[in-house]
Design a protein around this motif. Structure first.
Motif, PDB file in Angstrom:
ATOM      1  N   UNK A   1       0.870  -1.184   0.000  1.00  0.00           N
ATOM      2  CA  UNK A   1       0.000   0.000   0.000  1.00  0.00           C
ATOM      3  C   UNK A   1       0.901   1.226   0.000  1.00  0.00           C
ATOM      4  N   UNK A   2       0.872   1.960  -1.077  1.00  0.00           N
ATOM      5  CA  UNK A   2       1.754   3.125  -1.217  1.00  0.00           C
ATOM      6  C   UNK A   2       1.056   4.394  -0.735  1.00  0.00           C
ATOM      7  N   UNK A   3      -0.238   4.493  -1.003  1.00  0.00           N
ATOM      8  CA  UNK A   3      -0.959   5.714  -0.630  1.00  0.00           C
ATOM      9  C   UNK A   3      -2.399   5.350  -0.302  1.00  0.00           C
TER      10      UNK A   3
ATOM     11  N   UNK B   1      -5.390   6.766  -3.606  1.00  0.00           N
ATOM     12  CA  UNK B   1      -5.232   5.378  -3.154  1.00  0.00           C
ATOM     13  C   UNK B   1      -4.437   4.608  -4.196  1.00  0.00           C
ATOM     14  N   UNK B   2      -3.265   4.146  -3.812  1.00  0.00           N
ATOM     15  CA  UNK B   2      -2.397   3.410  -4.744  1.00  0.00           C
ATOM     16  C   UNK B   2      -1.873   2.140  -4.074  1.00  0.00           C
ATOM     17  N   UNK B   3      -1.972   1.043  -4.771  1.00  0.00           N
ATOM     18  CA  UNK B   3      -1.363  -0.214  -4.353  1.00  0.00           C
ATOM     19  C   UNK B   3      -0.395  -0.673  -5.439  1.00  0.00           C
ATOM     20  N   UNK B   4       0.556  -1.512  -5.062  1.00  0.00           N
ATOM     21  CA  UNK B   4       1.489  -2.102  -6.023  1.00  0.00           C
ATOM     22  C   UNK B   4       1.539  -3.606  -5.794  1.00  0.00           C
ATOM     23  N   UNK B   5       1.419  -4.376  -6.884  1.00  0.00           N
ATOM     24  CA  UNK B   5       1.458  -5.837  -6.782  1.00  0.00           C
ATOM     25  C   UNK B   5       2.698  -6.451  -7.416  1.00  0.00           C
TER      26      UNK B   5
ATOM     27  N   UNK C   1     -11.977   5.275  -5.780  1.00  0.00           N
ATOM     28  CA  UNK C   1     -11.111   4.705  -6.810  1.00  0.00           C
ATOM     29  C   UNK C   1      -9.859   4.140  -6.162  1.00  0.00           C
ATOM     30  N   UNK C   2      -9.517   2.914  -6.515  1.00  0.00           N
ATOM     31  CA  UNK C   2      -8.285   2.279  -6.069  1.00  0.00           C
ATOM     32  C   UNK C   2      -7.419   2.059  -7.310  1.00  0.00           C
ATOM     33  N   UNK C   3      -6.268   2.709  -7.350  1.00  0.00           N
ATOM     34  CA  UNK C   3      -5.329   2.527  -8.458  1.00  0.00           C
ATOM     35  C   UNK C   3      -4.310   1.465  -8.065  1.00  0.00           C
ATOM     36  N   UNK C   4      -3.983   0.605  -9.009  1.00  0.00           N
ATOM     37  CA  UNK C   4      -3.075  -0.506  -8.727  1.00  0.00           C
ATOM     38  C   UNK C   4      -2.044  -0.627  -9.848  1.00  0.00           C
ATOM     39  N   UNK C   5      -0.770  -0.508  -9.501  1.00  0.00           N
ATOM     40  CA  UNK C   5       0.310  -0.773 -10.452  1.00  0.00           C
ATOM     41  C   UNK C   5       0.560  -2.273 -10.449  1.00  0.00           C
ATOM     42  N   UNK C   6       0.250  -2.942 -11.573  1.00  0.00           N
ATOM     43  CA  UNK C   6       0.339  -4.399 -11.597  1.00  0.00           C
ATOM     44  C   UNK C   6       1.643  -4.903 -12.209  1.00  0.00           C
ATOM     45  N   UNK C   7       2.569  -4.006 -12.497  1.00  0.00           N
ATOM     46  CA  UNK C   7       3.909  -4.427 -12.917  1.00  0.00           C
ATOM     47  C   UNK C   7       4.902  -3.515 -12.221  1.00  0.00           C
ATOM     48  N   UNK C   8       5.575  -2.633 -12.945  1.00  0.00           N
ATOM     49  CA  UNK C   8       6.550  -1.762 -12.300  1.00  0.00           C
ATOM     50  C   UNK C   8       5.861  -0.798 -11.345  1.00  0.00           C
ATOM     51  N   UNK C   9       6.384  -0.645 -10.127  1.00  0.00           N
ATOM     52  CA  UNK C   9       5.727   0.230  -9.161  1.00  0.00           C
ATOM     53  C   UNK C   9       5.936   1.714  -9.451  1.00  0.00           C
ATOM     54  N   UNK C  10       6.728   2.034 -10.466  1.00  0.00           N
ATOM     55  CA  UNK C  10       7.027   3.433 -10.761  1.00  0.00           C
ATOM     56  C   UNK C  10       5.783   4.211 -11.186  1.00  0.00           C
ATOM     57  N   UNK C  11       4.708   3.515 -11.562  1.00  0.00           N
ATOM     58  CA  UNK C  11       3.465   4.178 -11.948  1.00  0.00           C
ATOM     59  C   UNK C  11       2.903   5.059 -10.840  1.00  0.00           C
ATOM     60  N   UNK C  12       3.131   4.692  -9.594  1.00  0.00           N
ATOM     61  CA  UNK C  12       2.426   5.343  -8.481  1.00  0.00           C
ATOM     62  C   UNK C  12       2.794   6.803  -8.304  1.00  0.00           C
TER      63      UNK C  12
END
Length: 576
Positions: free
Chosen positions: A421-423, A529-533, A511-522
């Motif tokens: 959970x980034x944000x 709300x940002x998650x990284x997987x 809205x929940x934003x999720x970076x599903x590859x490189x986390x640099x998207x966040x």
């Protein structure tokens, strides 16, 4: 055409001695030294040179006639390719070019057939890194890949993931994995490594690399382990170009390399890694000649002399553009051997490559003693990993050993601990209750549908570059949603993905934003709300759903520093 001159018994895997061949170098002491020295002493020059090559094959059955084999090797079936060239190993793929993979039982049958065709037991290899480089999919157990493990910070999880992968590969007759990726991803725009790396931090990457080497290789002579391969030496993490298509440059000095790129390889060596793969990158401050590391003695001397590595050094694919820019294909194998390589992976034309090495030995450009040193390393690897005694696998046991309920449950538990959970500045997560009308949109046809199923919602995939019509459709669909999940992949480089997210945020819906590859998207939108997987595989989407609904608390920490308009430091991560 190479002809087998001696026969290796399957049970004993020993070669009949022939006094006409050069005596092997002294190898007294290490486990199996006497056995492999005896094997080497009985091998013809042709057999020795064969052990230096690892080739691709076309087809899913050892006896399948395939036009690709006729074109590339002059014989019809995979078994005939092995019988003709007697390579040290083969490599499996699941793409349209080679297509060796269907089901676990089929893979096991292919492995058995190829082993029967080979006088000397084969190293059967694959790139099963997990995450974005996964050749064998379900029902084999899937893991989210290296950067996700780096986010989880657990060396125990990393080791167990590798152990499970190894056990399942070995059940299918695969005894060498070209993993782990030991690159330190220090360049956020790296187009070829990214989430294949554990981290941008050398120390964390080193810890995880060593853990996975231990997991893959298990105990000495284990029938359930595989040879691990740390890659891509001297380190492919600080490139902005892809060595599949060009020859990238890395401007490291030796001192910088020691500090930034060497630690994971040092850790792999300390863990006893069986093989190390070279990178097709140039390092002009270490070798001003401009040669790729694969062909550079000064670079490979860092591995042999500075790091003291005496295991197998294998090239990355010799079909890649990064190694083919300065020399014709016939010269590359000889140059690689001169530089210090032991095995040559996927030459463009195997017959040309084999004959170039034979000609170099017969003409005095390479000595047979030099060939012997490499063959001895290959045979020693095969002995240590039990390849010489355990050629055939039991087809009737494959289903009970691959994708077991226990393995799948462990994979899910490990993946649960990687979500970051980034944000969460708007306090959207965790949801107070499971959504009744979730909308999952954004990148990934399969990925959006998998997550939507896990959340009991609706999928509306919009792809990597959403059109205006797709953005409008997503905004319209959000009107009926109680939560909107937007999946991104490469958002920092895709304005259309940013537009999709911005428009959905403007609706006022959670809205929940999720970076599903490189986390640099966040770092590249104002989404609260940002998650990284770090992975878009099904197991990651299942864990993501559990985090969104509050079933699982996020515990992952960023394994890389995230630059950009809203940067985040290495180690950042929230919980609830």
């Amino acid at each position: 055409m190479l002809r087998p001159l001696v026969v290796v018994a399957v049970a004993a895997a020993s070669v009949v001695a022939s006094p006409a061949h050069a005596a092997p170098p002294d190898q007294t002491g290490p486990p199996g030294a006497e056995r492999v020295a005896s094997m080497l002493a009985g091998m013809s020059l042709e057999q020795k040179v064969g052990q230096l090559f690892v080739t691709y094959l076309h087809g899913q059955s050892p006896d399948e006639a395939h036009p690709g084999n006729l074109r590339d090797f002059g014989v019809a079936t995979p078994a005939e390719v092995v019988a003709k060239y007697q390579p040290g190993g083969v490599i499996y793929f699941n793409n349209s070019s080679y297509d060796n993979i269907d089901t676990p039982r089929q893979i096991a049958a292919l492995s058995n057939g190829l082993q029967r065709a080979s006088d000397i037991p084969l190293a059967i290899s694959i790139d099963q890194e997990m995450g974005i480089v996964t050749r064998i999919g379900p029902p084999a157990t899937q893991f989210p890949g290296n950067m996700a493990l780096g986010a989880g910070r657990s060396t125990a999880d990393a080791e167990r993931a590798a152990e499970i992968t190894a056990r399942e590969l070995r059940a299918m007759g695969v005894n060498q994995n070209f993993a782990p990726d030991a690159d330190v991803n220090s360049n956020p725009v790296n187009p070829v490594i990214g989430v294949r790396s554990y981290s941008s931090d050398p120390a964390l990457a080193a810890e995880m690399t060593a853990a996975q080497v231990r997991g893959y290789q298990g105990r000495f002579l284990s029938p359930h382990a595989v040879s691990a391969t740390a890659k891509h030496f001297p380190g492919h993490g600080d490139t902005a170009e892809d060595s599949h298509t060009t020859l990238p440059k890395v401007d490291r000095t030796v001192e910088e390399w020691e500090r930034l790129d060497a630690p994971p390889f040092t850790a792999a060596i300390a863990a006893g890694v069986d093989s190390i793969m070279t990178a097709h990158i140039r390092m002009p401050k270490i070798d001003p000649s401009g040669e790729p590391a694969t062909l550079s003695k000064p670079v490979l001397d860092l591995l042999r002399d500075k790091l003291g590595y005496d295991g197998v050094v294998i090239t990355d694919s010799l079909a890649m553009a990064g190694v083919r820019q300065m020399h014709p294909d016939a010269e590359i194998p000889v140059l690689a051997l001169k530089a210090g390589v032991d095995q040559l992976l996927m030459p463009v034309k195997l017959d040309v490559a084999v004959n170039s090495v034979l000609a170099a030995v017969r003409g005095g450009e390479l000595t047979e003693e030099r060939i012997d040193r490499s063959v001895l390393r290959v045979l020693r690897m095969k002995f240590q990993r039990g390849m010489l005694n355990n050629r055939q696998v039991d087809l009737d046991q494959v289903a009970s050993r691959v994708g077991t309920p226990e393995h799948l449950a462990e994979a899910r538990r490990i993946t649960d601990r990687t979500i970051t959970a980034v944000r969460n500045s708007a306090g959207v997560l965790p949801l107070a209750a499971k959504p009744t009308a979730a909308l999952v949109t954004g990148w990934g046809e399969t990925t959006t549908r998998t997550l939507a199923t896990a959340l009991g919602g609706t999928a509306l995939p919009t792809g990597a570059a959403p059109t205006a019509a797709q953005v409008n459709a997503a905004v319209q669909a959000s009107a009926n949603a109680d939560v909107v999940v937007v999946l991104t992949n490469g958002l920092s480089q895709q304005a259309a993905q940013q537009t999709l997210l911005t428009r959905l945020l403007a609706t006022g819906k959670p809205v929940v934003a999720v970076a599903v590859r490189n986390p640099y998207d966040v770092a590249h939108t104002a989404a609260p709300t940002w998650l990284a997987t770090y992975s878009y595989g099904p197991v990651s989407m299942e864990s993501l759903a559990a985090v969104i609904t509050g079933e699982v608390a996020p515990t992952g920490k960023l394994p890389v520093a995230v630059p950009g308009p809203t940067p985040y430091p290495f180690g950042h991560g929230m919980g609830w």
